[in-house]
Design a protein around this motif. Structure first.
Motif, PDB file in Angstrom:
ATOM      1  N   ILE A  53      28.854   9.188 -27.053  1.00 58.46           N
ATOM      2  CA  ILE A  53      27.550   9.399 -27.693  1.00 58.46           C
ATOM      3  C   ILE A  53      26.704   8.128 -27.596  1.00 58.46           C
ATOM      4  O   ILE A  53      25.533   8.161 -27.226  1.00 58.46           O
ATOM      5  CB  ILE A  53      27.740   9.831 -29.158  1.00 58.46           C
ATOM      6  CG1 ILE A  53      28.402  11.193 -29.140  1.00 58.46           C
ATOM      7  CG2 ILE A  53      26.418   9.809 -29.925  1.00 58.46           C
ATOM      8  CD1 ILE A  53      27.924  12.154 -30.136  1.00 58.46           C
ATOM      9  N   GLU A  54      27.344   7.019 -27.919  1.00 58.71           N
ATOM     10  CA  GLU A  54      26.633   5.733 -27.881  1.00 58.71           C
ATOM     11  C   GLU A  54      26.120   5.463 -26.461  1.00 58.71           C
ATOM     12  O   GLU A  54      25.000   4.997 -26.258  1.00 58.71           O
ATOM     13  CB  GLU A  54      27.623   4.636 -28.321  1.00 58.71           C
ATOM     14  CG  GLU A  54      27.018   3.259 -28.474  1.00 58.71           C
ATOM     15  CD  GLU A  54      26.044   3.191 -29.643  1.00 58.71           C
ATOM     16  OE1 GLU A  54      26.390   3.687 -30.727  1.00 58.71           O
ATOM     17  OE2 GLU A  54      24.938   2.645 -29.459  1.00 58.71           O
ATOM     18  N   ARG A  55      26.949   5.801 -25.475  1.00 62.48           N
ATOM     19  CA  ARG A  55      26.595   5.475 -24.095  1.00 62.48           C
ATOM     20  C   ARG A  55      25.556   6.416 -23.503  1.00 62.48           C
ATOM     21  O   ARG A  55      24.674   5.990 -22.781  1.00 62.48           O
ATOM     22  CB  ARG A  55      27.871   5.478 -23.246  1.00 62.48           C
ATOM     23  CG  ARG A  55      27.611   5.076 -21.807  1.00 62.48           C
ATOM     24  CD  ARG A  55      28.852   4.582 -21.118  1.00 62.48           C
ATOM     25  NE  ARG A  55      28.557   4.351 -19.706  1.00 62.48           N
ATOM     26  CZ  ARG A  55      29.411   3.882 -18.834  1.00 62.48           C
ATOM     27  NH1 ARG A  55      30.632   3.570 -19.223  1.00 62.48           N
ATOM     28  NH2 ARG A  55      29.071   3.709 -17.569  1.00 62.48           N
ATOM     29  N   HIS A  56      25.677   7.710 -23.824  1.00 62.18           N
ATOM     30  CA  HIS A  56      24.793   8.675 -23.155  1.00 62.18           C
ATOM     31  C   HIS A  56      23.726   9.296 -24.042  1.00 62.18           C
ATOM     32  O   HIS A  56      22.624   9.554 -23.582  1.00 62.18           O
ATOM     33  CB  HIS A  56      25.619   9.814 -22.535  1.00 62.18           C
ATOM     34  CG  HIS A  56      26.319   9.409 -21.288  1.00 62.18           C
ATOM     35  ND1 HIS A  56      25.646   9.144 -20.116  1.00 62.18           N
ATOM     36  CD2 HIS A  56      27.628   9.207 -21.034  1.00 62.18           C
ATOM     37  CE1 HIS A  56      26.512   8.796 -19.183  1.00 62.18           C
ATOM     38  NE2 HIS A  56      27.719   8.818 -19.710  1.00 62.18           N
ATOM     39  N   TYR A  57      24.102   9.602 -25.262  1.00 64.88           N
ATOM     40  CA  TYR A  57      23.169  10.364 -26.095  1.00 64.88           C
ATOM     41  C   TYR A  57      23.050   9.751 -27.494  1.00 64.88           C
ATOM     42  O   TYR A  57      23.335  10.420 -28.499  1.00 64.88           O
ATOM     43  CB  TYR A  57      23.627  11.832 -26.176  1.00 64.88           C
ATOM     44  CG  TYR A  57      23.838  12.455 -24.809  1.00 64.88           C
ATOM     45  CD1 TYR A  57      22.752  12.681 -23.950  1.00 64.88           C
ATOM     46  CD2 TYR A  57      25.118  12.792 -24.355  1.00 64.88           C
ATOM     47  CE1 TYR A  57      22.941  13.225 -22.685  1.00 64.88           C
ATOM     48  CE2 TYR A  57      25.307  13.341 -23.086  1.00 64.88           C
ATOM     49  CZ  TYR A  57      24.218  13.559 -22.261  1.00 64.88           C
ATOM     50  OH  TYR A  57      24.408  14.100 -21.015  1.00 64.88           O
ATOM     51  N   PRO A  58      22.631   8.488 -27.569  1.00 65.50           N
ATOM     52  CA  PRO A  58      22.623   7.810 -28.876  1.00 65.50           C
ATOM     53  C   PRO A  58      21.737   8.510 -29.907  1.00 65.50           C
ATOM     54  O   PRO A  58      21.967   8.362 -31.109  1.00 65.50           O
ATOM     55  CB  PRO A  58      22.093   6.411 -28.550  1.00 65.50           C
ATOM     56  CG  PRO A  58      21.523   6.486 -27.186  1.00 65.50           C
ATOM     57  CD  PRO A  58      22.184   7.618 -26.482  1.00 65.50           C
ATOM     58  N   HIS A  59      20.773   9.326 -29.435  1.00 60.25           N
ATOM     59  CA  HIS A  59      19.888   9.984 -30.398  1.00 60.25           C
ATOM     60  C   HIS A  59      20.618  10.985 -31.291  1.00 60.25           C
ATOM     61  O   HIS A  59      20.110  11.362 -32.341  1.00 60.25           O
ATOM     62  CB  HIS A  59      18.718  10.660 -29.685  1.00 60.25           C
ATOM     63  CG  HIS A  59      19.152  11.768 -28.765  1.00 60.25           C
ATOM     64  ND1 HIS A  59      19.660  11.533 -27.512  1.00 60.25           N
ATOM     65  CD2 HIS A  59      19.175  13.098 -28.928  1.00 60.25           C
ATOM     66  CE1 HIS A  59      19.981  12.681 -26.938  1.00 60.25           C
ATOM     67  NE2 HIS A  59      19.696  13.653 -27.781  1.00 60.25           N
ATOM     68  N   ILE A  60      21.814  11.431 -30.877  1.00 64.63           N
ATOM     69  CA  ILE A  60      22.493  12.412 -31.741  1.00 64.63           C
ATOM     70  C   ILE A  60      23.527  11.767 -32.674  1.00 64.63           C
ATOM     71  O   ILE A  60      24.196  12.459 -33.436  1.00 64.63           O
ATOM     72  CB  ILE A  60      23.140  13.587 -30.951  1.00 64.63           C
ATOM     73  CG1 ILE A  60      24.122  13.093 -29.907  1.00 64.63           C
ATOM     74  CG2 ILE A  60      22.091  14.467 -30.353  1.00 64.63           C
ATOM     75  CD1 ILE A  60      24.712  14.244 -29.086  1.00 64.63           C
ATOM     76  N   LYS A  61      23.576  10.446 -32.604  1.00 66.51           N
ATOM     77  CA  LYS A  61      24.571   9.716 -33.398  1.00 66.51           C
ATOM     78  C   LYS A  61      24.493  10.072 -34.884  1.00 66.51           C
ATOM     79  O   LYS A  61      25.497  10.249 -35.550  1.00 66.51           O
ATOM     80  CB  LYS A  61      24.328   8.214 -33.198  1.00 66.51           C
ATOM     81  CG  LYS A  61      25.482   7.356 -33.579  1.00 66.51           C
ATOM     82  CD  LYS A  61      25.398   5.957 -32.999  1.00 66.51           C
ATOM     83  CE  LYS A  61      24.078   5.253 -33.245  1.00 66.51           C
ATOM     84  NZ  LYS A  61      24.024   3.913 -32.652  1.00 66.51           N
ATOM     85  N   ASN A  62      23.280  10.150 -35.385  1.00 63.86           N
ATOM     86  CA  ASN A  62      23.126  10.383 -36.826  1.00 63.86           C
ATOM     87  C   ASN A  62      22.774  11.822 -37.170  1.00 63.86           C
ATOM     88  O   ASN A  62      22.261  12.098 -38.242  1.00 63.86           O
ATOM     89  CB  ASN A  62      22.058   9.434 -37.383  1.00 63.86           C
ATOM     90  CG  ASN A  62      22.495   7.996 -37.221  1.00 63.86           C
ATOM     91  OD1 ASN A  62      23.671   7.674 -37.441  1.00 63.86           O
ATOM     92  ND2 ASN A  62      21.595   7.132 -36.784  1.00 63.86           N
TER      93      ASN A  62
END
Ligand code: AMP
Ligand code: MG
Length: 491
Positions: free
Chosen positions: A212-221
């Motif tokens: 998630i951090e590497r590819h799609y950080p926007h969904i982290k939260n």
């Protein structure tokens, strides 16, 4: 470091290696096995400058040392990644059996790229393989992956092909080679499948957070990151497969280890482009059931996403039944979402604006006409764009003429104009694709040391949507032949 290597520090490598900090069952630390006499066959200068590398002061000898793995760049941290995968439906433990990730290079605009050598020797995951690759197939990956990039389809890219100076034993001894692959990552559905099997149950969550951090950080939260990752990867795959269908690309080996979480096309083994329109087209010599045939690609993507969803279950909800229910709901939306995406794409290919109840029939009628009359897929759309690449009597066929009349009537709707529709069509329909017989022709010459035809073809494939002086040389379908075109995995 001797004098000839003093430029190497100025190349601009910016390594920031994060994968090698993951739990250590996710990879093995080892380097490429040095080769005897490396020689550069082809180098992608435009890609290297795009990712912020400058080889203008690097001699060919040093290039060969670097891209064979004989001379590792400072800051690299070489690993072979572990992964699993469903191959033709059967689950297997795999891993990089002949590839080494040199490191993660950060470009000037802060994008992260895996730099990977393919064909760099045995690893703990080699099973019975020799860890090596052969010149022809590596050049094939180079030309097709670069063509895909220029067709504006997400893909891993090719930075270099180096001959190793060593023979590789296949049916006969062949020239060994190493391809440098550049990818936004090599995280696959199969990597998640592998992480599920870790003894340490927290590894899956660690790997998930990493991805998630590497590819799609926007969904982290987001409220449920695992559900959102599943949705996002599904959207990426729908877009990707729609693009493949648009240009007639058949991947050939859509195993779950060959489906990237980034949504890039990965693994150019037995792939090929369809010429004559036939939904059942298969080129791979080992795909006897047609599992990965042209028209099966969307449903296989869905099947692979189901495997992805299964891996994510423990992260979706503590209540397994609830997690399954939530994942199933997403997977069940695949068919409708894909159909919408495909429909939109076909509208562009035909220059149609808006939607009409009869559109579906109009599209399907053209496809079934092409199928019945064994007509070239790419060239039919070129013909509709008035790119008369050859006089072809097939377009004088009554069936086609009456279809075309209906299409022209439909074109007038929704405030369309010939300019508007042509503009749409030109963005969706390539004038040139890497036709199989042409690819074979230039590879044969390249194997014998003549790279000129390979480079000429590559040049035309740089601008597949634009008419160039030499475009016409690559537009004709293959001369008809009794022998069916076949591709192979054992490369
Ligand atoms: P692919 O069909 O390219 O996705 O490869 C499937 C698996 O076979 C991967 O784990 C590869 O690393 C491995 N593999 C393919 N060719 C070789 C080879 N010559 N030596 C070792 N492993 C290989
Ligand atoms: Mg693979």
């Amino acid at each position: 470091m001797n004098k000839s290597h003093s430029h190497i520090d100025k190349i601009g490598w910016q390594f920031d290696n994060t994968y090698s900090k993951l739990p250590d069952n996710m990879f093995s630390k080892l380097g490429p096995i040095p080769v005897k006499a490396p020689k550069v066959v082809i180098f992608n200068h435009s890609l290297s400058s795009k990712i912020g590398l400058d080889f203008s002061n690097t001699s060919n000898e040093d290039l060969a040392l670097i891209f064979s793995g004989n001379l590792l760049p400072k800051g690299s941290d070489t690993i072979a990644q572990a992964y699993a995968g469903h191959q033709f439906g059967h689950f297997t433990m795999l891993g990089d059996g002949r590839a080494i990730v040199v490191g993660e290079h950060i470009s000037k605009n802060n994008k992260r790229f895996d730099i990977q050598f393919k064909g760099s020797g045995k690893t703990p995951y080699s099973r019975n393989g020799d860890g090596r690759a052969v010149l022809g197939p590596m050049l094939r990956e180079y030309i097709i992956s670069e063509a895909m990039h220029n067709l504006e389809i997400p893909t891993t890219r090719s930075l270099a092909v180096v001959k190793t100076g060593e023979a590789v034993m296949r049916e006969t001894p062949l020239d060994g080679a190493i391809l440098t692959r550049v990818a936004s990552s090599h995280i696959r559905v199969g990597t998640f499948q592998y992480a599920v099997f870790s003894k340490d149950k927290s590894n899956l969550k660690t790997f998930f957070d990493y991805t998630i951090e590497r590819h799609y950080p926007h969904i982290k939260n987001s409220k449920n990151p695992a559900i959102d990752l599943l949705k996002t990867v599904m959207e990426k795959q729908i877009q990707l497969i729609t693009d493949w269908m648009r240009v007639g690309f058949i991947h050939g080996v859509m195993n779950t280890d060959n489906m990237a979480i980034s949504g890039e096309t990965i693994d150019y083994g037995p792939c090929a482009f369809m010429d004559t329109y036939d939904p059942k087209t298969v080129f791979s010599s080992i795909d006897h059931q047609g599992r990965y045939a042209y028209f099966n690609q969307p449903s296989i993507a869905r099947w692979n996403l189901e495997r992805f969803a299964e891996s994510l279950i423990p992260l979706i909800d503590n209540n397994k039944d609830k997690a399954i229910e939530m994942a199933t709901e997403i997977i069940n939306s695949f068919a409708e979402k894909y159909k919408k995406s495909w429909f939109k794409m076909m509208h562009k290919k035909l220059g149609l604006l808006g939607e009409n109840p009869k559109d579906e029939n109009l599209i399907l009628d053209l496809l079934s006409w092409m199928h019945q009359n064994k007509v070239d897929y790419t060239n039919t759309f070129c013909f509709l764009m008035n790119e008369n690449i050859q006089v072809n009597k097939v377009y004088e066929n009554q069936g086609f003429i009456s279809w075309k009349r209906q299409w022209q009537e439909r074109l007038k709707l929704h405030h369309n104009s010939p300019e508007k529709s042509l503009k749409l069509m030109r963005q969706a329909n390539p004038l040139v694709i890497p036709r199989n017989y042409k690819v074979e022709e230039v590879l044969k010459k390249a194997n014998n040391g003549d790279l000129d035809p390979f480079n000429d073809f590559l040049k035309v494939l740089e601008k597949p949507y634009e008419k160039q002086t030499k475009t016409n040389n690559y537009q004709f379908p293959a001369p008809s032949s009794e022998k069916k075109y076949q591709t192979f995995c054992g490369t």
